[in-house]
Write an enzyme that holds these catalytic residues in place. Structure first.
Site, PDB file in Angstrom:
ATOM      1  CG  ASP A  63      -8.349  12.006   2.196  1.00 48.76           C
ATOM      2  OD1 ASP A  63      -7.467  11.999   1.313  1.00 48.76           O
ATOM      3  OD2 ASP A  63      -8.081  12.056   3.410  1.00 48.76           O
ATOM      4  CG  HIS A  68      -4.293  10.321   1.428  1.00 52.06           C
ATOM      5  ND1 HIS A  68      -5.424  10.329   2.213  1.00 52.06           N
ATOM      6  CD2 HIS A  68      -3.549   9.265   1.849  1.00 52.06           C
ATOM      7  CE1 HIS A  68      -5.372   9.320   3.078  1.00 52.06           C
ATOM      8  NE2 HIS A  68      -4.251   8.654   2.871  1.00 52.06           N
ATOM      9  CD  GLU A 119      -4.232   5.038   3.572  1.00 51.19           C
ATOM     10  OE1 GLU A 119      -3.906   6.207   3.830  1.00 51.19           O
ATOM     11  OE2 GLU A 119      -3.537   4.050   3.879  1.00 51.19           O
ATOM     12  CG  ASN A 133      -1.966   1.000   1.314  1.00 47.80           C
ATOM     13  OD1 ASN A 133      -2.730   1.119   0.364  1.00 47.80           O
ATOM     14  ND2 ASN A 133      -2.059   1.739   2.407  1.00 47.80           N
TER      15      ASN A 133
HETATM   16  O1  G3I Z   1      -4.483   8.584  20.377  1.00 46.37           O
HETATM   17  C1  G3I Z   1      -3.523   9.604  20.693  1.00 46.37           C
HETATM   18  C2  G3I Z   1      -3.989  10.418  21.834  1.00 46.37           C
HETATM   19  O2  G3I Z   1      -4.039   9.578  22.972  1.00 46.37           O
HETATM   20  C3  G3I Z   1      -3.019  11.576  22.047  1.00 46.37           C
HETATM   21  O3  G3I Z   1      -3.480  12.399  23.055  1.00 46.37           O
HETATM   22  C4  G3I Z   1      -2.891  12.399  20.772  1.00 46.37           C
HETATM   23  C5  G3I Z   1      -1.882  13.542  20.902  1.00 46.37           C
HETATM   24  O4  G3I Z   1      -1.317  13.858  19.669  1.00 46.37           O
HETATM   25  O5  G3I Z   1      -2.453  11.553  19.749  1.00 46.37           O
HETATM   26  C6  G3I Z   1      -3.359  10.495  19.500  1.00 46.37           C
HETATM   27  O6  G3I Z   1      -2.840   9.696  18.457  1.00 46.37           O
HETATM   28  C7  G3I Z   1      -2.884  10.246  17.182  1.00 46.37           C
HETATM   29  C8  G3I Z   1      -3.720   9.309  16.302  1.00 46.37           C
HETATM   30  O7  G3I Z   1      -3.660   9.730  14.968  1.00 46.37           O
HETATM   31  C9  G3I Z   1      -5.171   9.233  16.734  1.00 46.37           C
HETATM   32  O8  G3I Z   1      -5.765  10.486  16.608  1.00 46.37           O
HETATM   33  C10 G3I Z   1      -1.471  10.345  16.670  1.00 46.37           C
HETATM   34  O9  G3I Z   1      -0.763  11.327  17.393  1.00 46.37           O
HETATM   35  C11 G3I Z   1      -1.476  10.702  15.209  1.00 46.37           C
HETATM   36  O10 G3I Z   1      -0.161  10.595  14.698  1.00 46.37           O
HETATM   37  C12 G3I Z   1      -2.344   9.725  14.440  1.00 46.37           C
HETATM   38  O11 G3I Z   1      -2.366  10.140  13.104  1.00 46.37           O
HETATM   39  C13 G3I Z   1      -2.739   9.149  12.178  1.00 46.37           C
HETATM   40  C14 G3I Z   1      -1.597   8.930  11.191  1.00 46.37           C
HETATM   41  O12 G3I Z   1      -2.005   8.029  10.177  1.00 46.37           O
HETATM   42  C15 G3I Z   1      -0.381   8.323  11.901  1.00 46.37           C
HETATM   43  O13 G3I Z   1      -0.659   7.043  12.395  1.00 46.37           O
HETATM   44  C16 G3I Z   1      -3.978   9.630  11.447  1.00 46.37           C
HETATM   45  O14 G3I Z   1      -5.088   9.670  12.352  1.00 46.37           O
HETATM   46  C17 G3I Z   1      -4.318   8.675  10.301  1.00 46.37           C
HETATM   47  O15 G3I Z   1      -5.360   9.189   9.510  1.00 46.37           O
HETATM   48  C18 G3I Z   1      -3.080   8.512   9.413  1.00 46.37           C
HETATM   49  O16 G3I Z   1      -3.384   7.550   8.418  1.00 46.37           O
HETATM   50  C19 G3I Z   1      -2.363   7.356   7.448  1.00 46.37           C
HETATM   51  C20 G3I Z   1      -2.425   5.893   7.031  1.00 46.37           C
HETATM   52  O17 G3I Z   1      -2.299   5.072   8.161  1.00 46.37           O
HETATM   53  C21 G3I Z   1      -1.347   5.586   6.016  1.00 46.37           C
HETATM   54  N1  G3I Z   1      -1.428   6.486   4.873  1.00 46.37           N
HETATM   55  C22 G3I Z   1      -1.437   7.894   5.187  1.00 46.37           C
HETATM   56  C23 G3I Z   1      -2.550   8.214   6.191  1.00 46.37           C
HETATM   57  C24 G3I Z   1      -2.596   9.698   6.480  1.00 46.37           C
HETATM   58  O18 G3I Z   1      -1.429  10.121   7.106  1.00 46.37           O
END
Ligand code: G3I
Length: 372
Positions: free
Chosen positions: A295, A263, A293, A227
């Site tokens: 959007d 995206h 994914e 992916n």
């Molecule tokens: O859950 C914690 C929370 O406890 C904490 O207080 C907060 C503070 O920053 O962070 C929270 O976690 C965040 C999580 O999303 C849930 O909201 C992480 O910091 C944040 O890094 C995370 O971002 C996600 C990102 O991937 C990294 O894993 C995005 O929601 C998610 O949409 C994004 O998805 C990715 C796909 O997996 C791969 N392709 C790209 C896509 C967009 O970046």
């Protein structure tokens, strides 16, 4: 605060009326309600007990085509103050992806023990609702727990990666039908070499093959995907992914499909980017393809109506192209604008209060049976 319940059926009908999809109450000659207010979303705007989305069910249309039509879900699924989230998901999507819950940091933050609780809740809810689950993602350079970075040798990291993949895939065997095994391993740097990560740097490029082999051994029935993003059209990065997966096939690595994240924003030109030719070359390798994914962000500072129309056109063109190559799935990266990872860009097909947007109507039109 935005008043909504009075206008909902009328608005939905007007949105879908040109599509001749048999929307109940789609009478002509009425004046459309005023343009929606900007997306400031007071929690009180959500009214429990009202119907989700639209008279048209995208899920039913996708089911009729045998298309996996999914959405990424997050904690909002279990928020008692947001019943419309689950309602919209269940009415319009036949597949579910955990936006974050199945990432390494989500499942395996403690090296000694997996924490499956939240991911299990998502998977069990989906299975109960008759939805297919895509697993996302087993090996990624992002969202890793700190302990992974403390590992110093190839042997130890290879074993840890294999143990992670084996543990997760085995746990969800029979419930998760497909996995993004390796995510975003190709870099954006000139020439698109593999991306620097603990896996590449310590194990070497064969970490990719080894991850797929471990996943296949744990669940021989699961479909295994590579992916990536910015690979939707013909370009240097998609060339690099093409060579990567072609090599895996030559080596007999168990890979079954490629995910194209998509995206995008409203400037994306599906035809100009040659998305169809790109997807087709992967199909010609014998691989499944999915838009994983999707959007489409609105561009700031432009008139809203034009941007929403352009967003709908990008969704439409992308789904049309996906269907034209007999893609295996089309997944939006979230359910509704307000809790998208790019909420500011309002990139999804439901707005902040779960109303269907023009992009919803565009997808409904593409999914409708020919001649309707
Ligand atoms: O859950 C914690 C929370 O406890 C904490 O207080 C907060 C503070 O920053 O962070 C929270 O976690 C965040 C999580 O999303 C849930 O909201 C992480 O910091 C944040 O890094 C995370 O971002 C996600 C990102 O991937 C990294 O894993 C995005 O929601 C998610 O949409 C994004 O998805 C990715 C796909 O997996 C791969 N392709 C790209 C896509 C967009 O970046």
């Amino acid at each position: 605060m935005r008043m909504r319940s009075v206008h909902r059926p009328l608005k939905t009908a007007l949105l879908l009326a040109p599509l001749t999809l048999g929307v109940a109450g789609a009478g002509g000659g009425t004046t459309p309600p005023a343009a929606p207010a900007p997306p400031v979303r007071p929690a009180s705007a959500v009214q429990p007990g009202r119907p989700a989305g639209s008279a048209v069910s995208l899920r039913a249309l996708a089911d009729a085509r045998g298309l996996l039509f999914g959405a990424a879900v997050n904690h909002t699924l279990f928020d008692p103050n947001e019943p419309d989230y689950a309602r919209t998901l269940n009415r319009h999507f036949n597949a579910v992806v955990a936006e974050n819950a199945m990432k390494w940091a989500g499942l395996h933050n403690n090296r000694e023990a997996f924490a499956f609780g939240f991911a299990d809740a998502i998977v069990d809810t989906a299975v109960k609702n008759g939805q297919t689950v895509r697993g996302h993602t087993l090996v990624w350079h992002d969202s890793l727990p700190p302990w992974v970075y403390t590992i110093q040798t190839r042997e130890e990291l290879l074993r840890a990666m294999q143990d992670h993949v084996t543990g997760v895939v085995t746990h969800f065997r029979g419930r998760v039908r497909m996995w993004d095994v390796v995510n975003e391993a190709v870099s954006d740097a000139p020439g698109h070499p593999l991306r620097s990560s603990p896996f590449l740097n310590l194990i070497g490029p064969d970490f990719i093959d080894e991850a797929f082999r471990a996943a296949h051994a744990a669940d021989p029935d699961a479909k295994l995907y590579y992916n990536d993003y910015n690979t939707d059209g013909l370009n240097g990065k998609s060339d690099a992914v093409y060579e990567l997966v072609r090599g895996m096939l030559v080596r007999g690595v168990p890979i079954h499909g490629v995910g194209f994240q998509a995206h995008l924003n409203t400037d994306f030109d599906v035809r100009g980017a040659q998305v169809q030719a790109n997807l087709q070359r992967f199909r010609d390798l014998g691989l499944d393809v999915q838009m994983t994914e999707v959007d489409v962000q609105l561009r700031p500072g432009r008139p809203e109506a034009g941007e929403l129309a352009r967003q709908a056109a990008v969704y439409r063109d992308l789904l049309r192209t996906c269907l034209s190559v007999k893609c295996a799935g089309f997944v939006t990266w979230g359910v509704t604008d307000f809790n998208s990872w790019r909420a500011g860009g309002r990139p999804l097909i439901f707005d902040d209060v779960y109303d269907p947007k023009p992009a919803f109507a565009a997808l409904a039109q593409e999914l409708a049976p020919p001649g309707r």
